[in-house]
Design an enzyme around this catalytic site. Structure first.
Site, PDB file in Angstrom:
ATOM      1  N   TYR A 273       5.749  -5.560   5.468  1.00 59.06           N
ATOM      2  CA  TYR A 273       4.992  -6.235   6.507  1.00 59.06           C
ATOM      3  C   TYR A 273       4.596  -7.627   6.028  1.00 59.06           C
ATOM      4  CZ  TYR A 273       1.955  -7.257  10.343  1.00 59.06           C
ATOM      5  OH  TYR A 273       1.418  -7.845  11.440  1.00 59.06           O
TER       6      TYR A 273
ATOM      7  N   GLN B  70       1.687  -1.835  15.877  1.00 61.59           N
ATOM      8  CA  GLN B  70       2.947  -1.437  16.515  1.00 61.59           C
ATOM      9  C   GLN B  70       4.136  -1.622  15.566  1.00 61.59           C
ATOM     10  OE1 GLN B  70       0.860  -3.779  17.542  1.00 61.59           O
ATOM     11  NE2 GLN B  70       1.882  -5.664  18.196  1.00 61.59           N
TER      12      GLN B  70
ATOM     13  N   ASN C 222      -3.838  -7.480   8.531  1.00 64.37           N
ATOM     14  CA  ASN C 222      -5.231  -7.476   8.988  1.00 64.37           C
ATOM     15  C   ASN C 222      -5.768  -6.044   9.114  1.00 64.37           C
ATOM     16  OD1 ASN C 222      -4.198  -6.403  11.356  1.00 64.37           O
ATOM     17  ND2 ASN C 222      -4.328  -8.309  12.511  1.00 64.37           N
TER      18      ASN C 222
ATOM     19  N   SER D 125      -9.409 -10.923  -2.220  1.00 65.89           N
ATOM     20  CA  SER D 125      -8.959 -11.295  -3.552  1.00 65.89           C
ATOM     21  C   SER D 125     -10.138 -11.700  -4.439  1.00 65.89           C
ATOM     22  CB  SER D 125      -7.989 -12.467  -3.399  1.00 65.89           C
ATOM     23  OG  SER D 125      -7.184 -12.603  -4.527  1.00 65.89           O
TER      24      SER D 125
ATOM     25  N   GLN E 285      -9.562 -19.355  -5.838  1.00 62.97           N
ATOM     26  CA  GLN E 285      -9.779 -17.988  -5.377  1.00 62.97           C
ATOM     27  C   GLN E 285     -10.588 -17.986  -4.087  1.00 62.97           C
ATOM     28  OE1 GLN E 285      -8.299 -15.477  -7.088  1.00 62.97           O
ATOM     29  NE2 GLN E 285      -8.736 -14.528  -5.133  1.00 62.97           N
TER      30      GLN E 285
ATOM     31  N   HIS F 174      -9.166 -18.507  -0.357  1.00 63.78           N
ATOM     32  CA  HIS F 174      -8.367 -17.495   0.346  1.00 63.78           C
ATOM     33  C   HIS F 174      -9.089 -16.962   1.578  1.00 63.78           C
ATOM     34  CE1 HIS F 174      -4.642 -16.656  -1.696  1.00 63.78           C
ATOM     35  NE2 HIS F 174      -5.229 -16.709  -2.873  1.00 63.78           N
TER      36      HIS F 174
ATOM     37  N   GLU G  65      -9.177  -8.219 -10.132  1.00 68.13           N
ATOM     38  CA  GLU G  65      -7.762  -8.392  -9.789  1.00 68.13           C
ATOM     39  C   GLU G  65      -7.120  -9.421 -10.727  1.00 68.13           C
ATOM     40  OE1 GLU G  65      -7.334 -10.277  -6.035  1.00 68.13           O
ATOM     41  OE2 GLU G  65      -5.203  -9.777  -5.823  1.00 68.13           O
ATOM     42  N   HIS G  66      -7.762 -10.571 -10.877  1.00 63.86           N
ATOM     43  CA  HIS G  66      -7.279 -11.638 -11.765  1.00 63.86           C
ATOM     44  C   HIS G  66      -8.328 -11.903 -12.828  1.00 63.86           C
ATOM     45  CE1 HIS G  66      -5.684 -12.670  -7.652  1.00 63.86           C
ATOM     46  NE2 HIS G  66      -4.557 -12.670  -8.327  1.00 63.86           N
TER      47      HIS G  66
ATOM     48  N   ASP H 147       0.364 -16.857  -9.230  1.00 61.33           N
ATOM     49  CA  ASP H 147       0.535 -16.614  -7.793  1.00 61.33           C
ATOM     50  C   ASP H 147       1.934 -16.984  -7.326  1.00 61.33           C
ATOM     51  OD1 ASP H 147      -2.036 -15.731  -7.463  1.00 61.33           O
ATOM     52  OD2 ASP H 147      -2.821 -17.649  -6.748  1.00 61.33           O
TER      53      ASP H 147
ATOM     54  N   GLU I  61      -1.293  35.183 -12.283  1.00 61.33           N
ATOM     55  CA  GLU I  61      -1.698  34.421 -11.098  1.00 61.33           C
ATOM     56  C   GLU I  61      -1.507  35.213  -9.810  1.00 61.33           C
ATOM     57  OE1 GLU I  61       0.190  30.549 -11.232  1.00 61.33           O
ATOM     58  OE2 GLU I  61      -1.129  29.869 -12.856  1.00 61.33           O
TER      59      GLU I  61
ATOM     60  N   HIS J 291       7.229  35.454  -8.014  1.00 57.11           N
ATOM     61  CA  HIS J 291       7.570  34.520  -9.082  1.00 57.11           C
ATOM     62  C   HIS J 291       8.078  35.298 -10.300  1.00 57.11           C
ATOM     63  CE1 HIS J 291       5.539  31.517  -6.694  1.00 57.11           C
ATOM     64  NE2 HIS J 291       5.699  30.581  -7.607  1.00 57.11           N
TER      65      HIS J 291
END
Lengths: 431, 431
Positions: free
Chosen positions: B130, B191, B214, B237, B259, B262, B327-328, B361, B415, B420
């Site tokens: 996506y 969709q 989103n 981020s 940063q 963003h 994250e960074h 990046d 068990e 088995h």
């Protein structure tokens, strides 16, 4: 009666698609209940845990008795059948040996531009393992979850296991000890998942939760996912057997039943190019079912979800197997390796007539926590990597920044991110 | 103003915990809408896709124009700034070289008991990527998702990218072409996720979906998870900079702003043992903010979620960094390697003053899709393994079954799984 399909029938494609689409999960609307339980544990901690345990497990606990002590575990171990204990030890040893080969390597290299690159694997700092109580309390599953975590190097491994009415399977405690589990708590359900994820005064939070559970546990795991890591949400178990006329029908029938006895929603499928074998397996299965303790469960699973598919040629099998993407795939044909090489999607493959899936469930060494419900198309069985994470590493010096900087600036500008571009150019100006 | 903490202040532990707990995600109640959209796409396929695209993207499509053709992609490529295109090519080349080192190895071995064990990695058969439309349409993200999938060997890689009002970022199409994407569709939102997961007459379904989006896209990915695989649900981020007084405050301020630009929910944090550096960074940041095109976004992020933490000693930094699990992570200290070695939790580490995160990046080569919102405690950045899965392999002969069988039987019986046990014993009787 199970579905019986033949690849030469006119509507085979549609019938096979219907088999793939069959819903085997009972969808329960438990999410609202689970949300309330999680909120209560977050708000009231141990007190909420104690309340829910009194209500759901009919067991009165205090903050002091939530945890199962080392002496209690030793007492439980002493109660175990020595034969079962020895088998557990053999299993642990083989599982450990197999998973030790899964430890990943770090990498650090300098490329031709002089940029230092690489990655580093580290163990997850704390892991929670949910172990169901009651009939589904499988000591083998404790080993299959806990040993990879310990091989990964997780410093803290916590087990949560409910003890309805105070009853605990001693072999589960023995397995936890054998696998090196650090803490064991007698809690279950969504409240246990919430305590592991968010922590209480008594139980420090973990970073990841693995292990099977009922619909409440599964819903709770979905809800805490993101705040902590989780493994896959396990669905009903399944086996696909691909066999030719060299196979022993009694053995195949036994394997199909071993899968079916797990749960009425389990699924056992046979694909063969031999109509005679198909008939013989069905007859043997009906006969073996008569003397099976869990005949009700296995019979319902076979009746509702079982399938026997005969093909004009086994050349048709790989494409069907890839669409089924079975958790367990047994290949009992003259050239099992050649067949395996043609199949992309399967959780685990058992080759040849002397490898019943039950060997893999217990003592083969590979993991028995495997992707169900066709998720072998995109996911793997549990392993050491599930208890580690990779950090990438990058270092430039002034020359590398000067060489790569203009491209980074161009892309930052193209993406409308001027501060990205400036974080490079501000350094270039000083180089 | 950003939070300013000092490790010597009396309430430091509580203040740091509050920083960790701050919610940066806007929770939107979109799940009901998303469920309806998914059901419609499952029921009506292309027709539903076309309806939603008309409604949400103000674009009239037919089954024939859902897909973006090779000629349209070539036309778009010709429109791109050659400088940006060259930068994209350099980035693709470096990303490919780095990820080729992540290809895993298969294993097959026979243990001392004669059991044949191993595993096999295979690529996921079809992957959907996506790509958001509008301002967040980042060609670099196309490369970061698509190249690892192609290095993994995925035979079919599909991109879905919305074109609101018909507008498409040509550089996104150029990046898709460069990365070897097989099909591109001009659809977006829930969709598009539904179409990728369940397929329509025009779009064959995929087995896994990756890429950012989103709130509607995120909710749809959560809903289709299980039916297909997904990557992590990305949050805002974040960057953590650990610096001593050897660091350049202007550079750090630029990185914190990169940063912050963003998203207003992004987070930038500086940890240092130098109060002078902390002051200088804050001053420089205020100054640099004045000339930043996205000053509104970056300023709000810094004001609402930024933090400057001064420590009595940098020895305190690793424990704090592990709890933040950024994250960074930029380490700009005299001995960055030693500091990095003491930190367990980070998505990616950037070492030294000449490695601004923006290099990673775009053109460093490592992946920029990294775990956000403290999930670096338990998960990794995107890589080749995310587009593959592992199948375990087991084979016993009669001798191995005879050797391991009794333990499997003991555990099956312990068990309560008699079928088995029988699947093993029925063979032992014939051995």
């Amino acid at each position: 009666m199970p579905v019986r399909l033949t690849s030469t029938q006119a509507d085979f494609a549609a019938a096979f698609a219907a088999l793939l689409a069959a819903k085997r999960e009972i969808s329960e609307d438990v999410d609202t209940v689970v949300r309330g339980i999680i909120e209560a544990v977050v708000a009231r901690g141990d007190a909420a845990l104690i309340d829910y345990t009194a209500r759901f497990d009919r067991l009165t606990l205090s903050a002091e008795t939530l945890r199962i002590g080392a002496d209690e575990i030793a007492t439980a171990e002493a109660l175990c059948d020595p034969r079962a204990l020895a088998a557990l030890e053999l299993a642990a040893q083989r599982i450990r040996a197999f998973h030790e080969r899964q430890r990943p390597s770090d990498l650090r290299f300098t490329d031709h531009a002089g940029v230092e690159l690489g990655w580093r694997w580290t163990a997850i700092e704390a892991v929670g393992l949910y172990v169901p109580g009651g009939t589904a309390a499988y000591p083998s599953s404790v080993l299959m979850n806990a040993i990879p975590a310990k091989v990964a190097g997780c410093p803290r491994l916590v087990v949560a296991v409910p003890s309805p009415g105070g009853a605990l399977n001693p072999l589960v405690l023995a397995a936890a000890k054998l696998a090196g589990v650090d803490e064991v708590y007698r809690i279950g359900g969504a409240q246990a998942i919430a305590a592991l994820a968010y922590g209480t005064a008594t139980i420090a939070p973990v970073a990841k939760i693995t292990g099977p559970g009922n619909a409440y546990v599964a819903a709770a795991k979905r809800r805490v996912f993101g705040h902590v890591g989780i493994d896959m949400i396990a669905g009903p178990s399944e086996v696909l057997v691909i066999a030719d006329d060299s196979a022993n029908p009694d053995w195949i029938a036994a394997d199909l039943l071993a899968q079916a006895e797990h749960d009425t929603a389990s699924q056992s499928i046979l694909i063969t190019d031999s109509p005679d074998l198909a008939d013989a397996v069905e007859r043997s299965l009906a006969r073996q079912l008569e003397t099976l303790p869990r005949a009700d469960i296995a019979g319902a699973s076979w009746r509702d979800f079982g399938a026997v598919i005969t093909l004009a040629s086994l050349d048709e099998a790989p494409a069907l197997a890839d669409r089924l993407a079975a958790e367990h795939l047994e290949i009992i044909t003259r050239d099992a390796d050649a067949m395996a090489a043609r199949i992309r999607n399967a959780g685990a493959i058992f080759l040849g007539g002397h490898t019943p899936e039950a060997i893999g469930d217990y003592v083969g060494g590979s993991n028995h926590v495997l992707p169900t419900a066709r998720s072998a198309r995109f996911s793997s069985g549990l392993g050491v990597l599930d208890f580690m994470k990779r950090t990438s590493i990058l270092r430039c010096g002034p020359e590398q920044l000067a060489a790569l900087g203009p491209a980074a600036i161009a892309l930052g500008e193209a993406e409308g991110l001027a501060a990205h571009a400036r974080s490079v150019s501000i350094r270039s100006n000083s180089v």
